[in-house]
Design a protein around this motif. Structure first.
Motif, PDB file in Angstrom:
ATOM      1  N   ASP A  20      -9.889  -5.594   2.291  1.00 32.70           N
ATOM      2  CA  ASP A  20      -9.373  -5.500   3.661  1.00 32.70           C
ATOM      3  C   ASP A  20      -9.872  -4.204   4.316  1.00 32.70           C
ATOM      4  N   PRO A  21     -11.182  -4.092   4.556  1.00 31.56           N
ATOM      5  CA  PRO A  21     -11.739  -2.830   5.057  1.00 31.56           C
ATOM      6  C   PRO A  21     -11.338  -2.495   6.495  1.00 31.56           C
ATOM      7  N   PHE A  22     -10.960  -3.503   7.286  1.00 28.67           N
ATOM      8  CA  PHE A  22     -10.639  -3.269   8.688  1.00 28.67           C
ATOM      9  C   PHE A  22      -9.139  -3.178   8.951  1.00 28.67           C
ATOM     10  N   GLY A  23      -8.342  -3.155   7.895  1.00 23.30           N
ATOM     11  CA  GLY A  23      -6.898  -3.001   8.061  1.00 23.30           C
ATOM     12  C   GLY A  23      -6.252  -4.161   8.773  1.00 23.30           C
ATOM     13  N   ARG A  24      -6.643  -5.382   8.457  1.00 20.14           N
ATOM     14  CA  ARG A  24      -6.071  -6.552   9.134  1.00 20.14           C
ATOM     15  C   ARG A  24      -4.625  -6.804   8.707  1.00 20.14           C
ATOM     16  N   THR A  25      -4.248  -6.301   7.536  1.00 20.17           N
ATOM     17  CA  THR A  25      -2.878  -6.491   7.058  1.00 20.17           C
ATOM     18  C   THR A  25      -1.939  -5.546   7.783  1.00 20.17           C
ATOM     19  N   SER A  26      -0.723  -5.988   8.063  1.00 23.86           N
ATOM     20  CA  SER A  26       0.248  -5.149   8.765  1.00 23.86           C
ATOM     21  C   SER A  26       0.557  -3.905   7.941  1.00 23.86           C
ATOM     22  N   VAL A  27       0.981  -2.851   8.634  1.00 23.73           N
ATOM     23  CA  VAL A  27       1.270  -1.589   7.951  1.00 23.73           C
ATOM     24  C   VAL A  27       2.397  -1.760   6.950  1.00 23.73           C
ATOM     25  N   ARG A  28       3.437  -2.478   7.331  1.00 25.10           N
ATOM     26  CA  ARG A  28       4.579  -2.689   6.437  1.00 25.10           C
ATOM     27  C   ARG A  28       4.160  -3.476   5.201  1.00 25.10           C
ATOM     28  N   ALA A  29       3.412  -4.536   5.379  1.00 22.51           N
ATOM     29  CA  ALA A  29       2.967  -5.344   4.250  1.00 22.51           C
ATOM     30  C   ALA A  29       2.021  -4.554   3.356  1.00 22.51           C
ATOM     31  N   ALA A  30       1.164  -3.741   3.969  1.00 28.23           N
ATOM     32  CA  ALA A  30       0.230  -2.939   3.173  1.00 28.23           C
ATOM     33  C   ALA A  30       0.978  -1.917   2.335  1.00 28.23           C
ATOM     34  N   ALA A  31       2.017  -1.292   2.917  1.00 19.53           N
ATOM     35  CA  ALA A  31       2.797  -0.309   2.164  1.00 19.53           C
ATOM     36  C   ALA A  31       3.526  -0.965   1.005  1.00 19.53           C
ATOM     37  N   ASP A  32       4.118  -2.136   1.251  1.00 13.79           N
ATOM     38  CA  ASP A  32       4.800  -2.853   0.179  1.00 13.79           C
ATOM     39  C   ASP A  32       3.825  -3.250  -0.923  1.00 13.79           C
ATOM     40  N   ALA A  33       2.643  -3.708  -0.528  1.00 15.44           N
ATOM     41  CA  ALA A  33       1.646  -4.117  -1.519  1.00 15.44           C
ATOM     42  C   ALA A  33       1.175  -2.922  -2.345  1.00 15.44           C
ATOM     43  N   ASP A  34       0.959  -1.776  -1.693  1.00 13.84           N
ATOM     44  CA  ASP A  34       0.540  -0.584  -2.426  1.00 13.84           C
ATOM     45  C   ASP A  34       1.610  -0.151  -3.422  1.00 13.84           C
ATOM     46  N   GLN A  35       2.873  -0.258  -3.022  1.00 11.27           N
ATOM     47  CA  GLN A  35       3.958   0.118  -3.919  1.00 11.27           C
ATOM     48  C   GLN A  35       3.990  -0.792  -5.136  1.00 11.27           C
ATOM     49  N   GLU A  36       3.765  -2.091  -4.922  1.00 14.87           N
ATOM     50  CA  GLU A  36       3.775  -3.035  -6.038  1.00 14.87           C
ATOM     51  C   GLU A  36       2.594  -2.805  -6.978  1.00 14.87           C
ATOM     52  N   ARG A  37       1.494  -2.297  -6.438  1.00 13.66           N
ATOM     53  CA  ARG A  37       0.314  -2.089  -7.277  1.00 13.66           C
ATOM     54  C   ARG A  37       0.412  -0.820  -8.125  1.00 13.66           C
ATOM     55  N   ARG A  38       1.361   0.048  -7.840  1.00 11.50           N
ATOM     56  CA  ARG A  38       1.486   1.286  -8.586  1.00 11.50           C
ATOM     57  C   ARG A  38       2.055   1.028  -9.972  1.00 11.50           C
ATOM     58  N   ALA A  39       1.809   1.976 -10.880  1.00 13.49           N
ATOM     59  CA  ALA A  39       2.348   1.866 -12.232  1.00 13.49           C
ATOM     60  C   ALA A  39       3.874   1.903 -12.181  1.00 13.49           C
ATOM     61  N   GLN A  40       4.513   1.220 -13.133  1.00  9.93           N
ATOM     62  CA  GLN A  40       5.968   1.121 -13.130  1.00  9.93           C
ATOM     63  C   GLN A  40       6.630   2.487 -13.219  1.00  9.93           C
ATOM     64  N   ALA A  41       6.109   3.380 -14.045  1.00  9.42           N
ATOM     65  CA  ALA A  41       6.710   4.709 -14.178  1.00  9.42           C
ATOM     66  C   ALA A  41       6.669   5.461 -12.853  1.00  9.42           C
ATOM     67  N   ASP A  42       5.556   5.359 -12.125  1.00  7.40           N
ATOM     68  CA  ASP A  42       5.441   6.057 -10.840  1.00  7.40           C
ATOM     69  C   ASP A  42       6.412   5.476  -9.814  1.00  7.40           C
ATOM     70  N   ARG A  43       6.615   4.160  -9.849  1.00  8.11           N
ATOM     71  CA  ARG A  43       7.590   3.561  -8.929  1.00  8.11           C
ATOM     72  C   ARG A  43       9.003   4.032  -9.262  1.00  8.11           C
ATOM     73  N   SER A  44       9.319   4.115 -10.552  1.00  2.97           N
ATOM     74  CA  SER A  44      10.649   4.578 -10.950  1.00  2.97           C
ATOM     75  C   SER A  44      10.872   6.026 -10.534  1.00  2.97           C
ATOM     76  N   ILE A  45       9.853   6.864 -10.704  1.00  2.00           N
ATOM     77  CA  ILE A  45       9.975   8.266 -10.306  1.00  2.00           C
ATOM     78  C   ILE A  45      10.167   8.378  -8.801  1.00  2.00           C
ATOM     79  N   ASP A  46       9.462   7.551  -8.023  1.00  2.00           N
ATOM     80  CA  ASP A  46       9.638   7.561  -6.564  1.00  2.00           C
ATOM     81  C   ASP A  46      11.076   7.196  -6.188  1.00  2.00           C
ATOM     82  N   GLU A  47      11.641   6.206  -6.887  1.00  2.00           N
ATOM     83  CA  GLU A  47      13.016   5.809  -6.604  1.00  2.00           C
ATOM     84  C   GLU A  47      13.986   6.952  -6.916  1.00  2.00           C
TER      85      GLU A  47
END
Length: 233
Positions: free
Chosen positions: A162-189
């Motif tokens: 998605d080089p041109f950012g066609r995905t919405s900002v909210r959806a992109a942020a959620d997708a990036d969060q899901e792609r992160r390692a589980q430990a990093d997501r837990s630390i963020d929480e």
């Protein structure tokens, strides 16, 4: 890999339960779940610990029943020494995050940290929380460098798709969060909970450290018994 779970409460109420402002029971239910602790544990560590305990129990009990000479005593001492240690490093570790405090249960210690005393929550090569000028590791949230590398590759692949950012900002942020390692997501929480609740009046206080004598005592007793059996035979 960690598994964050929210402790659940019984949501059933009788007819005398006070209703919310809109004439429903939703307000009461929200107040109950609001104070539920969020629990972080390592499913892989628990599974490995249960497997080790099963194998150790099978071999140890077999040696105590069928063994001859000093074998039964060695098996008994070995089990008394090893079982508490296996439980301590695999099944026991957990992190409980509530509204007022963070409770870190490590192999030999339990650390109680009011949110007001937490200075930082971070994950480098291990998950750590800084409070009261000291650093405490969180064994229940292991850091996997392999997971991080996989997450980095997924994020790079998604950016290429998605080089041109066609995905919405909210959806992109959620997708990036899901792609992160589980430990990093837990630390963020946990970092978010620390920032949210640090100013609460009930979340003030000093760190408290308690030793897990229920684990240390039987392990020491097993080590002494094992040394005695080896010395006299």
């Amino acid at each position: 890999m960690t598994s964050p779970d929210d402790s659940s409460h019984d949501s059933s109420h009788d007819s005398s339960t006070p209703r919310g402002p809109e004439g429903s029971k939703k307000g009461t239910a929200d107040q109950e779940t609001e104070y539920a602790d969020r629990v972080y544990r390592s499913p892989g560590g628990i599974a490995g610990g249960v497997l080790l305990l099963a194998i150790g129990a099978w071999l140890g009990i077999d040696a105590m029943i069928r063994g001859e000479g000093r074998a039964p005593w060695l098996a008994l001492a070995g089990l008394l020494f090893a079982v508490p240690l296996v439980i301590a490093f695999t099944v026991r570790p957990a992190v409980y995050a509530g509204q007022d405090r963070l409770r870190v249960r490590n192999p030999f210690r339990t650390i109680i940290l009011p949110w007001g005393s937490v200075e930082a929550v971070r994950a480098g090569y291990s998950s750590e929380v800084l409070a009261g000028g000291a650093k405490y590791q969180m064994w229940a949230i292991p850091v996997s460098l392999r997971q991080r590398k996989r997450a980095t590759r997924r994020q790079a692949r998604a950016a290429t798709d998605d080089p041109f950012g066609r995905t919405s900002v909210r959806a992109a942020a959620d997708a990036d969060q899901e792609r992160r390692a589980q430990a990093d997501r837990s630390i963020d929480e946990l970092r978010g909970l620390a920032e949210t609740h640090a100013a609460r009046e009930s979340a003030q206080g000093e760190p408290e450290v308690r030793w897990a004598f229920e684990v240390i005592a039987p392990a020491v007793a097993g080590a002494v018994l094992l040394a005695v059996v080896l010395a006299i035979t």
